[in-house]
Scaffold this motif. Structure first.
Motif, PDB file in Angstrom:
ATOM      1  N   ALA A   1       0.855  -1.188   0.000  1.00  0.00           N
ATOM      2  CA  ALA A   1       0.000   0.000   0.000  1.00  0.00           C
ATOM      3  C   ALA A   1       0.889   1.235   0.000  1.00  0.00           C
ATOM      4  CB  ALA A   1      -0.921   0.011   1.206  1.00  0.00           C
TER       5      ALA A   1
ATOM      6  N   ALA B   1      -4.464  -1.331   3.559  1.00  0.00           N
ATOM      7  CA  ALA B   1      -4.779  -0.208   2.683  1.00  0.00           C
ATOM      8  C   ALA B   1      -4.415   1.076   3.413  1.00  0.00           C
ATOM      9  CB  ALA B   1      -6.255  -0.211   2.298  1.00  0.00           C
TER      10      ALA B   1
ATOM     11  N   ALA C   1     -10.171  -1.268   0.929  1.00  0.00           N
ATOM     12  CA  ALA C   1      -9.695  -0.086   0.227  1.00  0.00           C
ATOM     13  C   ALA C   1     -10.323   1.148   0.852  1.00  0.00           C
ATOM     14  CB  ALA C   1     -10.034  -0.162  -1.257  1.00  0.00           C
TER      15      ALA C   1
END
Length: 822
Positions: free
Chosen positions: A189, A241, A291
């Motif tokens: 990420a 994320a 996400a």
């Protein structure tokens, strides 16, 4: 507000996993899943790769290829893809393992972009090698997508680093410093607060004692990898994320010592911090899709797996179809309508262009005791916006959006939402085609557009009688079979150094063709074209094959023979006689070697009086004497010329310039030797001179000065002919008279000067003495001449034995054939 799109965690490779941490039931289920799942690091036999979106070349009368390919054409295992939103281009990018027609492994990964809700395959000449379980995220700091590692059936665990920008992949491994060890199923990420990419965990050939588990943390900043020493680490198989509202990378769930972790971690100042006290307990799930969603200013989580269930004789994984969000208020469940089916290993990212979350793929599975696992690889796409999930699937895929007559077509249903009995009802299939399962195979028989629709009715689980029915459509354009005409040749026989052209016509098929000429002689190179012009360098007979393959891999060919003769040459140019007399015929012969007939013959250079002719044998009579160059030229049917030369000498005819007798005072009965002086000019080679018409009793020796030995028996004047004959048999002659005096009568009166007739008696005694002396002298002279003749004859005989011969086989200087006619 900065955004970050990161893929969810991927299922680990079959050979690794923290099975020893799980509760016994979950350990059994998960271990069986990873050991037997068809998606574990190998070919999966899924649908073929779609054609690219480049403008196709379609045969006349055929329908054009579609300009975009739906996601259903995506090859490979859906749960092994990687997806991220490319903020620089404003498109969703998806990378899949390279699997081609019939499940054949490709060397490169395949890259897709989502345009107007449809997935289109990109043309990327350079791309990461085909792999599964890579880590991928969009790096907003450099405006590029970053991809690391993964697992390749060809290369094992990987640790290469790639960047994607503007539709182009660039391998930056060499400049990235010391990279993390090779691994698959790691999390990646982009940390928008620290402006670096964060990589955690995964599985690899090295690691802890628990089968390759990796719990190390790495940062990628300014193009270089660096390891981060942390005092603690999250569990494996969680989801990671960047939370833009929190300003930190967040890690959720994963496989704990027993069951799944309910904890949430944040990476702050180089350490993993437990946020459970601040955000509450997270959903106890592994391999969820996670996400950042700007619409809620927090993280959105969907699906995952944890625990097992029993259904009949099968063990099912306890999959989730729930949606959760993490906001400033902590974790909370979302009452979302139209949720996708339960799954794990899906991809989730926010699409700035459409303002919606996009979810793709994933997998669900059932393990049947004593039997094979039953799994569904999901390739459907969903969007999430305003609390609602909107499906895009199931979809009907076709292995060849463009096919040729005679090729296999395979229609496959992808995106089944749950395990369980499924009924497929097809329309639009050709008559006689059985369409009762998720895959329908048929052979294209005629050109045109084949539009197929399937109604998919799926029972929602073993314990439920409810079912869901969805429709999907797929189509294929069928074009004429690729063909090649018979192979044409500008000539089927050529020779070394003479160019020849070969060509064929091609038609039907699809796209650009790859053409080649096989079996060409040395000196000829094959272009990628249907025409070749080449100049052979070696002779022989060659079987030439023209092979043409179109963009669909269909090959057409034709064959022709080519004969290459040796280069034309004059093997020999000969004269019957290199020297002749004026007036004789010159005879020249030329013999060809190699080339291709018929032949044209000419003589550019000849003696005066001779004219050229198209004949390999030329005869003519030169009109002048001298030494001449005789040149010949041969031209064959291909225009190749060969030349040769030789030399001819034309001599004047032999002539007797003078002929006379020297010392020829002849008297009958008197043995006398004299010389016949003969001067000869002209002629070819040695000249033999002979005499004829000598008085009886005379003979000559054929030497240079022609000595004549005579004891005449008849008085008179004789006409003697001297004949000169050269080696070619040409003659010349001249005449001279030879006089023989009569002998004095026996007992006759001899008149002695100074004596009177009356004194005859007185002089008798003197005369008798003189006569006696003369007789003795004559006898001695005759004896000496006979010995001289015998010696000359012996010398002549010895000389003739080794003497050269003329054209008639006679010894030179002895005799020759009569003068030949002109």
């Amino acid at each position: 507000m900065p955004t970050s799109c990161a893929p969810s965690h991927r299922p680990r490779p079959r050979a690794a996993g923290p099975v020893d941490r799980l509760a016994p039931a979950l350990a059994l289920a998960v271990a069986l899943l990873f050991l037997f799942s068809p998606i574990a690091f190998g070919p999966d036999g899924s649908a073929a790769a779609p054609a690219t979106s480049a403008r196709p070349v379609v045969a006349s009368g055929a329908a054009p290829a579609p300009s975009s390919i739906s996601l259903s054409a995506l090859p490979g295992t859906a749960s092994t893809t990687e997806m991220a939103y490319d903020g620089a281009s404003g498109t969703m990018v998806l990378v899949a393992p390279g699997v081609g027609s019939g499940g054949a492994a490709l060397s490169q990964s395949i890259t897709y972009e989502q345009v107007d809700g449809a997935w289109e395959r990109l043309s990327t000449p350079t791309a990461p090698s085909s792999r599964e379980y890579a880590a991928m995220a969009y790096d907003a700091g450099i405006g590029k997508i970053l991809l690391f590692g993964g697992y390749s059936s060809r290369g094992g665990f990987l640790n290469d680093t790639w960047e994607f920008s503007g539709g182009t992949w660039t391998n930056v491994t060499a400049s990235a410093g010391t990279a993390p060890s090779p691994r698959a199923a790691a999390d990646l990420a982009y940390d928008g607060n620290g402006s670096f990419d964060l990589l955690f965990g995964g599985y690899g050939p090295t690691g802890s004692a628990t089968a390759g588990n990796l719990t190390d943390t790495w940062e990628f900043e300014d193009g270089t990898w660096s390891a981060v020493e942390t005092s603690t680490s999250p569990p494996l198989e969680g989801s990671m994320a960047y939370d833009a509202a929190l300003g930190a990378v967040v890690y959720v769930g994963g496989v704990a010592l027993v069951g799944c972790s309910p904890l949430t971690y944040a990476f702050v100042d180089g350490e993993w911090l437990d946020l459970a006290a601040e955000v509450g307990l997270a959903p106890e799930l592994a391999m969820s899709a996670l996400a950042y969603d700007p619409a809620i200013s927090g993280l959105l989580l969907f699906g995952g797996v944890c625990g097992v269930g029993i259904a009949g004789i099968g063990i099912t994984l306890d999959l989730s179809d729930s949606t959760y969000e993490l906001t400033s208020s902590g974790w909370s469940a979302v009452s979302a309508s139209g949720a996708p089916s339960a799954r794990y290993g899906a991809d989730l990212a926010y699409d700035d262009a459409s303002g919606a979350m996009v979810l793709f793929g994933g997998e669900n599975a059932v393990l049947v005791l004593g039997g094979s696992p039953v799994g569904h690889l999901l390739a459907s796409t969903f969007t999430f916006s305003g609390g609602t999930w909107s499906p895009v699937g199931p979809e009907l895929t076709v292995n060849r959006p463009i096919a040729e007559v005679g090729q296999n077509l395979s229609f496959s249903v992808v995106g089944a939402v749950t395990p369980g009995p499924t009924v497929y009802a097809y329309t639009g299939l050709p008559a006689g085609t059985n369409g009762s399962g998720p895959v329908v195979n048929l052979t294209a028989e005629s050109t045109g557009r084949l539009n197929v629709t399937v109604e998919v009715t799926t029972q929602l689980g073993f314990a439920s009688a409810s079912s869901a029915t969805e429709n999907a459509s797929g189509s294929a354009t069928i074009v004429a079979r690729h063909w090649a005409s018979p192979l044409n040749e500008s000539r089927n026989t050529t020779e070394v150094g003479v160019a020849v052209a070969l060509w064929a016509s091609v038609g039907g098929g699809y796209g650009n063709t790859s053409d080649a000429f096989l079996g060409l002689p040395a000196g000829c190179l094959s272009p990628d074209a249907a025409t070749v012009t080449c100049t052979p360098a070696v002779p022989g007979t060659f079987e030439i094959t023209f092979a043409s393959t179109d963009a669909l891999g269909v090959e057409a060919s034709s064959v022709a023979d080519l004969t290459v003769a040796p280069r034309l040459a004059v093997a020999a140019m000969e004269l019957l006689r290199p020297a002749i007399d004026l007036g004789m015929s010159m005879n020249a012969t030329m013999v060809s070697d190699g080339g291709v007939g018929p032949y044209l013959v000419s003589y550019p250079s000849l003696p005066e009086g001779c004219a050229s002719a198209n004949a390999s044998e030329l005869g003519c009579v030169p009109s002048a004497t001298g030494t001449f160059t005789v040149s010949g030229r041969m031209s064959d049917a291909l225009g190749v010329q060969a030349n040769a030369t030789t030399t001819l000498t034309v001599n004047p005819d032999p002539q007797v310039a003078s002929f006379a007798f020297v010392g020829a005072n002849l008297t009958v009965g008197i043995d006398t030797t004299f010389r016949a002086a003969v001067t000869v000019t002209g002629g070819t080679g040695a000249v033999l001179t002979t005499l004829s018409g000598l008085p009886p009793g005379c003979a000559y020796t054929p030497l240079a000065d022609l000595p004549v030995d005579c004891q005449p028996t008849v008085a008179g004047t004789f006409e003697v002919t001297a004949t000169a004959t050269d080696e070619l048999g040409w003659t010349a002659s001249a005449k001279a008279n030879l006089t023989v005096e009569a002998a004095p009568p026996p007992g006759g009166k001899t008149v002695v000067p100074g004596f009177a007739y009356g004194s005859f008696l007185e002089g008798v005694g003197v005369v008798a003495v003189v006569g006696a002396i003369a007789a003795v002298a004559i006898g001695a002279q005759a004896s000496a001449r006979r010995k001289e003749r015998e010696a000359l004859a012996s010398e002549l005989e010895a000389g003739v034995a080794g003497a050269p011969t003329d054209l008639g086989g006679h010894p030179t200087g002895i005799r020759g054939p009569p003068r030949p006619p002109v």
